[in-house]
Write a protein that holds these residues in place. Structure first.
Motif, PDB file in Angstrom:
ATOM      1  N   MET A   1      52.545  52.632  37.808  1.00 27.66           N
ATOM      2  CA  MET A   1      51.296  53.065  38.380  1.00 27.66           C
ATOM      3  C   MET A   1      50.121  52.432  37.640  1.00 27.66           C
ATOM      4  O   MET A   1      49.110  52.115  38.239  1.00 27.66           O
ATOM      5  N   LYS A   2      50.267  52.255  36.330  1.00 27.06           N
ATOM      6  CA  LYS A   2      49.196  51.668  35.539  1.00 27.06           C
ATOM      7  C   LYS A   2      48.934  50.221  35.956  1.00 27.06           C
ATOM      8  O   LYS A   2      47.802  49.756  35.921  1.00 27.06           O
ATOM      9  N   SER A   3      49.994  49.528  36.386  1.00 26.68           N
ATOM     10  CA  SER A   3      49.821  48.137  36.801  1.00 26.68           C
ATOM     11  C   SER A   3      48.952  48.032  38.050  1.00 26.68           C
ATOM     12  O   SER A   3      48.258  47.048  38.234  1.00 26.68           O
ATOM     13  N   LEU A   4      48.975  49.056  38.914  1.00 30.34           N
ATOM     14  CA  LEU A   4      48.093  49.040  40.083  1.00 30.34           C
ATOM     15  C   LEU A   4      46.638  49.109  39.664  1.00 30.34           C
ATOM     16  O   LEU A   4      45.778  48.493  40.294  1.00 30.34           O
ATOM     17  N   GLY A   5      46.334  49.828  38.612  1.00 29.08           N
ATOM     18  CA  GLY A   5      44.972  49.896  38.084  1.00 29.08           C
ATOM     19  C   GLY A   5      44.517  48.536  37.583  1.00 29.08           C
ATOM     20  O   GLY A   5      43.388  48.118  37.823  1.00 29.08           O
ATOM     21  N   TYR A   6      45.397  47.846  36.871  1.00 24.66           N
ATOM     22  CA  TYR A   6      45.068  46.519  36.373  1.00 24.66           C
ATOM     23  C   TYR A   6      44.901  45.529  37.514  1.00 24.66           C
ATOM     24  O   TYR A   6      43.992  44.697  37.503  1.00 24.66           O
ATOM     25  N   LEU A   7      45.763  45.631  38.500  1.00 27.03           N
ATOM     26  CA  LEU A   7      45.678  44.746  39.653  1.00 27.03           C
ATOM     27  C   LEU A   7      44.378  45.003  40.418  1.00 27.03           C
ATOM     28  O   LEU A   7      43.685  44.055  40.796  1.00 27.03           O
ATOM     29  N   GLY A   8      44.032  46.270  40.615  1.00 29.37           N
ATOM     30  CA  GLY A   8      42.786  46.614  41.294  1.00 29.37           C
ATOM     31  C   GLY A   8      41.577  46.104  40.526  1.00 29.37           C
ATOM     32  O   GLY A   8      40.624  45.579  41.110  1.00 29.37           O
ATOM     33  N   ALA A   9      41.607  46.247  39.203  1.00 27.60           N
ATOM     34  CA  ALA A   9      40.507  45.757  38.369  1.00 27.60           C
ATOM     35  C   ALA A   9      40.405  44.237  38.460  1.00 27.60           C
ATOM     36  O   ALA A   9      39.303  43.686  38.563  1.00 27.60           O
ATOM     37  N   PHE A  10      41.539  43.561  38.444  1.00 29.87           N
ATOM     38  CA  PHE A  10      41.532  42.100  38.550  1.00 29.87           C
ATOM     39  C   PHE A  10      40.969  41.656  39.892  1.00 29.87           C
ATOM     40  O   PHE A  10      40.108  40.770  39.952  1.00 29.87           O
ATOM     41  N   LEU A  11      41.456  42.268  40.967  1.00 29.42           N
ATOM     42  CA  LEU A  11      40.976  41.887  42.299  1.00 29.42           C
ATOM     43  C   LEU A  11      39.499  42.226  42.479  1.00 29.42           C
ATOM     44  O   LEU A  11      38.751  41.448  43.070  1.00 29.42           O
ATOM     45  N   GLY A  12      39.078  43.367  41.961  1.00 27.87           N
ATOM     46  CA  GLY A  12      37.665  43.732  42.031  1.00 27.87           C
ATOM     47  C   GLY A  12      36.798  42.743  41.268  1.00 27.87           C
ATOM     48  O   GLY A  12      35.738  42.334  41.742  1.00 27.87           O
ATOM     49  N   GLY A  13      37.247  42.331  40.094  1.00 27.77           N
ATOM     50  CA  GLY A  13      36.507  41.340  39.314  1.00 27.77           C
ATOM     51  C   GLY A  13      36.465  39.990  40.001  1.00 27.77           C
ATOM     52  O   GLY A  13      35.432  39.307  39.997  1.00 27.77           O
ATOM     53  N   ALA A  14      37.572  39.613  40.607  1.00 25.36           N
ATOM     54  CA  ALA A  14      37.606  38.341  41.336  1.00 25.36           C
ATOM     55  C   ALA A  14      36.665  38.370  42.524  1.00 25.36           C
ATOM     56  O   ALA A  14      35.935  37.403  42.785  1.00 25.36           O
ATOM     57  N   LEU A  15      36.654  39.492  43.245  1.00 30.27           N
ATOM     58  CA  LEU A  15      35.751  39.626  44.390  1.00 30.27           C
ATOM     59  C   LEU A  15      34.299  39.600  43.936  1.00 30.27           C
ATOM     60  O   LEU A  15      33.469  38.903  44.525  1.00 30.27           O
ATOM     61  N   ALA A  16      33.993  40.322  42.878  1.00 29.93           N
ATOM     62  CA  ALA A  16      32.621  40.340  42.362  1.00 29.93           C
ATOM     63  C   ALA A  16      32.197  38.937  41.913  1.00 29.93           C
ATOM     64  O   ALA A  16      31.068  38.502  42.177  1.00 29.93           O
ATOM     65  N   GLY A  17      33.084  38.238  41.246  1.00 24.23           N
ATOM     66  CA  GLY A  17      32.778  36.873  40.811  1.00 24.23           C
ATOM     67  C   GLY A  17      32.531  35.937  41.981  1.00 24.23           C
ATOM     68  O   GLY A  17      31.614  35.107  41.952  1.00 24.23           O
ATOM     69  N   ALA A  18      33.333  36.083  43.021  1.00 23.58           N
ATOM     70  CA  ALA A  18      33.153  35.244  44.207  1.00 23.58           C
ATOM     71  C   ALA A  18      31.822  35.548  44.889  1.00 23.58           C
ATOM     72  O   ALA A  18      31.104  34.634  45.308  1.00 23.58           O
ATOM     73  N   VAL A  19      31.479  36.823  44.969  1.00 21.78           N
ATOM     74  CA  VAL A  19      30.216  37.209  45.600  1.00 21.78           C
ATOM     75  C   VAL A  19      29.034  36.682  44.802  1.00 21.78           C
ATOM     76  O   VAL A  19      28.096  36.111  45.353  1.00 21.78           O
ATOM     77  N   VAL A  20      29.090  36.827  43.475  1.00 18.30           N
ATOM     78  CA  VAL A  20      27.999  36.324  42.635  1.00 18.30           C
ATOM     79  C   VAL A  20      27.904  34.806  42.776  1.00 18.30           C
ATOM     80  O   VAL A  20      26.805  34.257  42.885  1.00 18.30           O
ATOM     81  N   GLY A  21      29.034  34.134  42.820  1.00 18.22           N
ATOM     82  CA  GLY A  21      29.026  32.676  43.003  1.00 18.22           C
ATOM     83  C   GLY A  21      28.395  32.278  44.318  1.00 18.22           C
ATOM     84  O   GLY A  21      27.617  31.325  44.385  1.00 18.22           O
ATOM     85  N   LEU A  22      28.711  33.008  45.374  1.00 12.84           N
ATOM     86  CA  LEU A  22      28.099  32.717  46.668  1.00 12.84           C
ATOM     87  C   LEU A  22      26.602  32.980  46.659  1.00 12.84           C
ATOM     88  O   LEU A  22      25.818  32.232  47.232  1.00 12.84           O
ATOM     89  N   LEU A  23      26.212  34.057  46.012  1.00 12.35           N
ATOM     90  CA  LEU A  23      24.795  34.418  45.990  1.00 12.35           C
ATOM     91  C   LEU A  23      23.971  33.437  45.165  1.00 12.35           C
ATOM     92  O   LEU A  23      22.782  33.256  45.427  1.00 12.35           O
ATOM     93  N   LEU A  24      24.577  32.811  44.186  1.00 13.52           N
ATOM     94  CA  LEU A  24      23.856  31.863  43.350  1.00 13.52           C
ATOM     95  C   LEU A  24      23.960  30.426  43.859  1.00 13.52           C
ATOM     96  O   LEU A  24      23.364  29.534  43.279  1.00 13.52           O
ATOM     97  N   ALA A  25      24.705  30.223  44.929  1.00 19.19           N
ATOM     98  CA  ALA A  25      24.852  28.883  45.510  1.00 19.19           C
ATOM     99  C   ALA A  25      23.528  28.440  46.118  1.00 19.19           C
ATOM    100  O   ALA A  25      22.710  29.259  46.525  1.00 19.19           O
TER     101      ALA A  25
END
Length: 70
Positions: A1-25
């Motif tokens: 169950m703990k691995s789902l938390g890490y996976l969610g955090a990773f995916l959330g960080g990746a999504l946030a990074g992609a959004v910030v990258g798009l916004l700064l393009a």
């Protein structure tokens, strides 16, 4: 169950990074928001999540407003 938390955090960080990258393009903000909105729409359809177009636009605008703070 703990691995789902890490996976969610990773995916959330990746999504946030992609959004910030798009916004700064070097594109007009409106064009970027349209791209993000379309990407969110595609994700929602793929995962059968129901939100109205206005709710998705509000979500995109919230993300855009929060991005400079990150």
């Amino acid at each position: 169950m703990k691995s789902l938390g890490y996976l969610g955090a990773f995916l959330g960080g990746a999504l946030a990074g992609a959004v910030v990258g798009l916004l700064l393009a070097p594109e007009k903000g409106e064009d970027t928001r349209v791209k993000i909105t379309d990407a969110v729409d595609d994700f929602m359809k793929k995962h059968n999540i129901k939100l109205s177009r206005k709710e998705v636009k509000d979500l995109v605008n919230d993300i855009a407003d929060a991005a400079p703070e990150a």
